[in-house]
Design an enzyme around this catalytic site. Structure first.
Site, PDB file in Angstrom:
ATOM      1  N   ASP A 175    -100.890  39.902  55.441  1.00 40.15           N
ATOM      2  CA  ASP A 175    -100.601  41.180  54.798  1.00 40.15           C
ATOM      3  C   ASP A 175     -99.344  41.777  55.415  1.00 40.15           C
ATOM      4  OD1 ASP A 175    -102.562  41.521  52.844  1.00 40.15           O
ATOM      5  OD2 ASP A 175    -104.053  42.069  54.331  1.00 40.15           O
ATOM      6  N   ASP A 199    -104.031  65.233  51.709  1.00 44.78           N
ATOM      7  CA  ASP A 199    -103.812  63.841  52.117  1.00 44.78           C
ATOM      8  C   ASP A 199    -103.775  63.757  53.644  1.00 44.78           C
ATOM      9  OD1 ASP A 199    -103.114  61.222  52.477  1.00 44.78           O
ATOM     10  OD2 ASP A 199    -101.374  61.254  51.137  1.00 44.78           O
ATOM     11  N   SER A 225    -106.394  56.013  44.650  1.00 51.80           N
ATOM     12  CA  SER A 225    -107.255  54.878  44.306  1.00 51.80           C
ATOM     13  C   SER A 225    -106.368  53.707  43.910  1.00 51.80           C
ATOM     14  CB  SER A 225    -108.209  55.228  43.162  1.00 51.80           C
ATOM     15  OG  SER A 225    -107.514  55.324  41.931  1.00 51.80           O
ATOM     16  N   ALA A 226    -106.902  52.501  44.101  1.00 54.21           N
ATOM     17  CA  ALA A 226    -106.138  51.306  43.756  1.00 54.21           C
ATOM     18  C   ALA A 226    -105.859  51.238  42.266  1.00 54.21           C
ATOM     19  CB  ALA A 226    -106.900  50.067  44.209  1.00 54.21           C
ATOM     20  N   ARG A 258    -103.209  54.362  41.694  1.00 56.65           N
ATOM     21  CA  ARG A 258    -102.064  54.164  42.590  1.00 56.65           C
ATOM     22  C   ARG A 258    -101.290  55.460  42.821  1.00 56.65           C
ATOM     23  NH1 ARG A 258     -98.523  49.738  40.196  1.00 56.65           N
ATOM     24  NH2 ARG A 258     -97.589  49.709  42.262  1.00 56.65           N
ATOM     25  N   LYS A 286     -98.171  62.374  43.555  1.00 57.23           N
ATOM     26  CA  LYS A 286     -97.216  61.478  44.206  1.00 57.23           C
ATOM     27  C   LYS A 286     -97.844  60.095  44.216  1.00 57.23           C
ATOM     28  CE  LYS A 286     -98.679  61.838  49.065  1.00 57.23           C
ATOM     29  NZ  LYS A 286     -99.971  62.461  48.830  1.00 57.23           N
ATOM     30  N   ASP A 297    -109.669  42.839  56.514  1.00 58.63           N
ATOM     31  CA  ASP A 297    -110.628  43.780  57.091  1.00 58.63           C
ATOM     32  C   ASP A 297    -111.507  44.458  56.051  1.00 58.63           C
ATOM     33  OD1 ASP A 297    -108.845  45.475  55.900  1.00 58.63           O
ATOM     34  OD2 ASP A 297    -108.006  46.270  57.753  1.00 58.63           O
ATOM     35  N   ASP A 346    -111.454  41.706  50.845  1.00 58.31           N
ATOM     36  CA  ASP A 346    -110.864  40.537  51.507  1.00 58.31           C
ATOM     37  C   ASP A 346    -111.887  39.429  51.729  1.00 58.31           C
ATOM     38  OD1 ASP A 346    -108.304  41.637  51.757  1.00 58.31           O
ATOM     39  OD2 ASP A 346    -108.824  42.655  53.627  1.00 58.31           O
TER      40      ASP A 346
END
Length: 710
Positions: free
Chosen positions: A341, A378, A410-411, A414, A428, A551, A555
């Site tokens: 990564d 954030d 969130s993925a 984004r 943002k 981690d 993964d």
């Protein structure tokens, strides 16, 4: 990361730890000597075929010392023969003991380290949460997987588990040596896992136990370094089989020699007289033939093979890494591809806001104001750095935070941001995600947005776009720094034939800049969890062995698919169960060190095998020409040894002493050098092959000169 112009085995961050218990090596050699004699038990000795043959030979020579005529009448002087047989017995006995000593020292180092780890583990009182919500006080040894416990400040965490409620700081110095506390909280891939034996410093945590008694990380590491779970690796098994086959071949050769020698002796007796024939028969006595067998078989590598494997496991444990087996350690040495990564592994990971770039005719202050508003909730390092940069422009919060609503990253989306009290929305995130957000509200994308995006990307940074409702105000330049020394490390791996692939969620331009700066061979930009397992399978389909770190729960499939999967101890339980190695320090770059350790293990085994076989070749010229000189091969005694007895004793003394001499090399390993397999082979042949031939000639001749035998 510290670099050195001379490549060496990296020492990792363990060297700088102050709190890790150091293994107590006092009395190591005394215990190893005692264990060397314990290992003479047949049930233990038979595990090493080569040395077991030597041990059996020792018993036989002891019997013929008591009665030189046990296997037939000899023509030589009985007392002289008994003395020779006794010396041979003594030397063979110490050859076996020295081989046992090598293994015992390696095991002793592991047990000493296990004792230091065991000192960090203690039974504690746990507050177990019952199904009805009540608290029951139990011993930590009574906890089972799935139990819930409550831990309050200043209490020990009773067993390995995952945080499901609460936030608190945990002191993990008992296992990592790092004094700085670690923040633990539920629902994150990097801070939800806790280890038994660590201490909660603040607040309160509710933990779900993930390991039964005796199966926690500390317990697994203790079993590993003690050798209780050490099984021979495929390469070690293959080499053991080869050595056993060679031993059997030489055993058959030596066992069938007496009839041939007797036939030739009868012929010599008729031509040159009885004395010449008896001299040849004396050279084929049982003790002499056993000496010849021991000289022929590869006793050096046979005696050190187990110690090399144990020492390799010990070096991994010293790096604070739990390996499921020696197979995982050895697999590190065979790795062809490293999948890494970008964030936290290749780069420092804490991307910091470095600049606000306005677009669409807005000012820097306008961008700072919107970015500040979007980052109020954030708490990530990036978010805090944006707030800090905005404050340099004297930008504050001009709305009631209690009336605002935070939107988490969130993925899928984004992006993150804030829903303001006046119904405005500030966001943002990734530039393309913000573009889609603005378009969905009927906004127009200014042309200078792409220019700012490319400018940041070409600098190797991460661009974040900032918008309010349907207007993009600007781009934030998040600066990420490649870890120092990585380019040199990757160059070393490349010289060894190891390919490095960087995975990142960044855009292709940014990824390309970082990849070039770091010196990786390839990269995959805008990578998803599916891309990780995809690249691993693609490499494996070409016959390559792949290693990766991870981690998170996402993964886990890739860690399970990889030949070597290194999970972070701070990661999720799913990742740690899928991997075959767990790093207690949670340092992703340690995978590079583990590859080096694995390769050093293979290099050491190959070098000492080469040396051992070369030794045997030299010993042939010491023993065979002298004991069978009557057969007409005395001219091959190029070493000019004084007599057959002196040659035999000299060769056996050297054969016994070379094992303890090489023990330090077997335990510390051959010095690591980043070379290809072909280069390593040539180097081993030149240094250890040539050295293995020359050393016995010199040593045996020197011993022959010193010995009073004639």
């Amino acid at each position: 990361m510290k670099t050195n112009t001379t490549p060496r085995l990296p020492q990792g961050i363990r060297d700088s730890r102050k709190h890790t218990p150091k293994a107590d090596m006092r009395g190591l050699y005394q215990r190893a000597i005692k264990e060397s004699f314990v290992k003479l038990h047949p049930k233990i000795a038979v595990r090493n075929p080569v040395m077991f043959i030597v041990w059996v030979g020792t018993i036989v020579t002891f019997l013929v010392t008591l009665d030189p005529n046990l296997f037939g009448t000899i023509q030589a002087d009985v007392n002289q023969q008994r003395l020779l047989n006794g010396l041979i017995t003594l030397i063979l006995f110490f050859t076996v003991v020295f081989a046992n000593f090598a293994e015992a020292v390696a095991e002793g180092r592991g047990k000493a380290q296990a004792d230091s780890l065991r000192s960090t583990r203690s039974d504690t009182i746990a507050n177990k949460i019952l199904p009805d919500g009540s608290i029951q006080t139990v011993n930590s040894t009574e906890l089972r997987r799935g139990d819930l416990v409550k831990v309050v400040a200043n209490n020990m965490i009773p067993a390995d588990g995952e945080v499901i409620q609460g936030i608190g700081s945990v002191d993990e110095s008992a296992i990592t040596g790092e004094s700085a506390p670690v923040l633990k909280q539920p629902g994150t891939d990097i801070a939800s896992s806790v280890t038994g034996g660590t201490r909660l410093l603040s607040d309160e945590l509710t933990i779900r136990i993930t390991a039964d008694p005796g199966k926690g990380f500390i317990d697994r590491m203790i079993s590993l370094v003690e050798g209780a779970e050490r099984t021979k690796t495929p390469n070690e098994i293959a080499l053991t089989v080869l050595l056993a086959v060679l031993t059997q071949v030489f055993l058959i050769v030596v066992a069938t020699m007496p009839p041939f020698v007797n036939y030739i002796a009868n012929f010599i007796s008729t031509v040159f007289g009885a004395e010449a024939g008896n001299s040849l028969r004396a050279g084929a006595s049982v003790a002499i033939l056993i000496s010849l067998l021991v000289a022929l078989i590869p006793t050096t590598i046979g005696g050190l093979l187990s110690a090399i494997g144990i020492a390799g496991m010990d070096r991994v444990a010293q790096f604070n890494v739990i390996a499921t087996s020696g197979r995982a350690v050895e697999a590190c040495g065979d790795i062809n591809t490293l999948v890494l990564d970008k964030t936290g592994t290749i780069t420092l990971g804490n991307r910091m806001a470095d600049e606000f770039i306005p677009v669409n005719s807005y000012t820097i202050e306008d961008v700072a104001r919107v970015a500040r508003a979007a980052s109020v909730f954030d708490e990530t390092p990036e978010g805090r750095s944006i707030v800090k940069l905005a404050e340099t422009y004297h930008i504050g919060v001009d709305f009631d935070i209690n009336q605002a609503e935070g939107v988490e990253f969130s993925a899928k989306t984004r992006m993150s941001g804030t829903n303001l009290p006046n119904s405005k929305q500030v966001r943002k995130g990734a530039v393309d995600a913000i573009k889609s957000f603005v378009r969905s509200r009927g906004g127009h994308i200014a042309s200078d947005v792409d220019a700012a995006y490319e400018r940041v990307s070409r600098l190797g940074g991460t661009p974040l776009a900032v918008c309010q409702d349907d207007q993009i105000f600007g781009v934030i330049y998040l600066k990420d720094i490649v870890k120092p020394g990585l380019r040199e490390r990757f160059d070393q791996l490349r010289r060894m034939g190891v390919k490095t692939i960087m995975l990142t969620g960044d855009n292709r331009i940014t990824a390309g800049v970082i990849a070039q700066e770091a010196g990786v061979d390839d990269f995959i930009a805008e990578a998803t969890p599916e891309d990780k397992i995809g690249v691993i399978r693609a490499e494996q389909s070409q016959g390559k062995l792949v290693a990766m770190t991870g981690d998170g729960t996402n993964d886990a499939p890739a860690l399970a698919q990889a030949n070597v999967g290194l999970a972070m101890n701070s990661g999720t339980q799913a990742a740690k169960e899928a991997a075959n190695m767990v790093d207690l320090d949670s340092d992703p770059t340690k995978l590079i060190d583990l590859v080096t350790i694995g390769k050093q293990l293979l290099i050491t085994r190959g070098a000492l095998t080469t040396f051992s076989i070369a030794n045997d070749i030299a010993k042939y010229f010491a023993i065979i020409p002298t004991i069978f000189a009557a057969a007409g091969i005395g001219a091959l005694n190029i070493m000019g040894l004084k007599s057959a007895q002196s040659a035999i004793i000299s060769a056996l003394i050297y054969n016994a002493l070379i094992i303890p001499v090489l023990i330090p090399l077997a335990l510390t390993g051959v010095k690591f050098r980043p070379l290809t397999a072909d280069q390593l082979l040539r180097r081993n042949i030149f240094i250890y092959g040539l050295g293995g031939i020359v050393a016995p000639f010199i040593a045996i001749k020197l011993i022959d000169v010193i010995l009073p035998l004639a």
